[in-house]
Design a protein around this motif. Structure first.
Motif, short mmCIF file in Angstrom:
data_model
loop_
_atom_site.label_atom_id
_atom_site.label_comp_id
_atom_site.label_asym_id
_atom_site.label_seq_id
_atom_site.Cartn_x
_atom_site.Cartn_y
_atom_site.Cartn_z
N ARG A 161 108.71 9.61 121.02
CA ARG A 161 108.05 10.27 119.91
C ARG A 161 108.63 11.67 119.71
O ARG A 161 109.17 12.29 120.63
CB ARG A 161 106.54 10.37 120.11
N PHE A 174 104.38 17.46 111.52
CA PHE A 174 104.96 16.14 111.27
C PHE A 174 105.23 15.46 112.60
O PHE A 174 105.75 16.08 113.53
CB PHE A 174 106.27 16.26 110.49
N LYS A 175 104.88 14.17 112.68
CA LYS A 175 105.09 13.42 113.91
C LYS A 175 105.69 12.05 113.59
O LYS A 175 105.37 11.43 112.58
CB LYS A 175 103.76 13.24 114.65
N TYR A 176 106.57 11.62 114.48
CA TYR A 176 107.18 10.29 114.35
C TYR A 176 107.19 9.64 115.73
O TYR A 176 107.53 10.28 116.74
CB TYR A 176 108.60 10.37 113.82
N HIS A 209 107.05 1.64 114.03
CA HIS A 209 107.41 2.98 113.59
C HIS A 209 106.16 3.62 112.98
O HIS A 209 105.51 3.01 112.13
CB HIS A 209 108.51 2.95 112.54
N ARG A 210 105.83 4.83 113.42
CA ARG A 210 104.67 5.52 112.85
C ARG A 210 105.03 6.95 112.48
O ARG A 210 105.62 7.68 113.28
CB ARG A 210 103.49 5.53 113.81
N THR A 211 104.70 7.35 111.26
CA THR A 211 104.85 8.74 110.83
C THR A 211 103.48 9.30 110.49
O THR A 211 102.61 8.59 109.95
CB THR A 211 105.77 8.86 109.61
N THR A 212 103.27 10.57 110.83
CA THR A 212 101.98 11.23 110.61
C THR A 212 102.21 12.62 110.04
O THR A 212 103.08 13.37 110.52
CB THR A 212 101.19 11.36 111.92
N THR A 230 98.69 8.80 107.78
CA THR A 230 99.58 8.04 108.67
C THR A 230 100.16 6.83 107.94
O THR A 230 99.52 6.26 107.05
CB THR A 230 98.85 7.55 109.92
N THR A 232 102.29 3.26 109.29
CA THR A 232 102.83 2.49 110.40
C THR A 232 103.53 1.25 109.86
O THR A 232 102.97 0.51 109.05
CB THR A 232 101.71 2.05 111.37
#
Length: 338
Positions: A161, A174-176, A209-212, A230, A232
């Motif tokens: 991550r 931002f998170k991936y 794959h998840r983006t937040t 989010t 996913t």
């Protein structure tokens, strides 16, 4: 990290502890109070009630048909959490191993190895890897076996991550995350004598794959509001198991002297790619969740300790009853920092 089994069992370990040492205003604080080694240990215990066909409890081993969501399972839960860290002299760079507090606060329990660096504009960049842990998680080899005992198999996940928090000193983060989910024995649909091409549609081996995108808004008097969006992507070998999921989470955090209270609500929609060959329809899930958390710092004068208490509920409402689930958990714990 995002496997269906891990999401289904979320209420057991969800929001296990925000930790007495989590502060929303961390954007303006150093990574630690002093350089060197740090260790936080936490033990939690409580009660969980769940109903899901994917839960591999002995009481759920046999299902009479595929038009129900499994047996209701009541159980006690005990789980430890730990984090070992090393902070460099400038208090701007930290290496860590164990459970990351920001993940645990959102119900993600994976063990990680990683590093965080805080920049001069107070933004933070974290890179972390969570390794494959054999036998850590179980699922059914073929969930669709009727009136016979279902056999368990190991389900292993590993991934990485990236988190870029308070970008450019702003309120935004931002998170991936990426995770690879593998089953030792995937035999979905075999008991129903499906054709090979139909069984391939049910293959649960997958990449996730998840983006937040998050925003932390101070509201004064120790009150903070944190909305998040989010997305996913579940890219499974079987197209009937692949999906796109869009969600939102709203959080309120209140800090008052030794007390900290957090409330969260989340909702998401998952839409699958193709029709499920067993149920002859394309799966659609609506997921809801709530939790409340309370922590009290330095109980009985123990300066490095905290008492924690939480309650969590998660529900999946599907157009295919077999995939519906409902979970409720309550737990209390003690954390200690060395």
């Amino acid at each position: 990290m995002f496997s269906e089994k891990m999401l289904a069992t979320k209420a057991t370990i969800t929001l296990a502890i925000l930790s007495a040492f989590y502060l929303p205003q961390a954007m303006a604080r150093p990574l630690a109070n002093e350089a060197g080694w740090g260790l936080t240990l936490n033990i939690n215990g409580g009660f969980s009630q769940s109903q899901s066909q994917m839960k591999t409890d002995d009481d759920n081993e046999v299902t009479a048909d595929l038009n129900n969501s499994g047996q209701q399972i009541n159980s006690g839960i005990i789980f430890p959490l730990a984090r070992l860290s090393y902070t460099f002299e400038d208090l701007k760079t930290q290496l860590f191993a164990g459970n990351s507090l920001e993940n645990v606060s959102q119900g993600q329990f994976q063990l990680e190895l990683g590093a965080t660096h805080q920049f001069s504009d107070t933004s933070k960049l974290t890179l972390a890897w969570f390794p494959r842990l054999p036998s850590f998680s179980k699922t059914w080899q073929d969930p669709y076996v009727v009136n016979q005992s279902r056999q368990k198999t190991d389900q292993d996940s590993q991934g990485a991550r990236l988190a870029w928090e308070n970008i450019g000193g702003s309120l935004f983060s931002f998170k991936y995350g990426f995770a690879k989910n593998q089953l030792d024995n995937e035999t979905s649909g075999t008991a129903l004598a499906l054709a090979n091409e139909q069984k391939r549609l049910l293959d649960r081996n997958a990449n996730y794959h998840r983006t937040t995108l998050e925003m932390l808004v101070p509201m004064g008097n120790g009150l903070f509001f944190e909305p998040a969006l989010t997305y996913t992507l579940g890219d499974a070998t079987g197209q009937a198991m692949s999906y796109d999921e869009y969600g939102t989470r709203l959080s309120l955090i209140k800090i008052m002297d030794k007390h900290r209270i957090t409330g969260n609500v989340f909702y998401s929609q998952a839409r699958y790619d193709v029709s499920n060959p067993i149920f002859n329809r394309t799966r659609q899930d609506d997921k809801w969740g709530l939790f409340a958390f309370y922590s009290y710092k330095a109980p009985l004068g123990w300066q490095n300790a905290s008492f924690t208490l939480f309650g969590a509920w998660a529900n999946t409402d599907s157009n295919i009853q077999f995939y519906e689930s409902d979970m409720l958990s309550v737990a209390a714990g003690m954390a200690y920092t060395f």
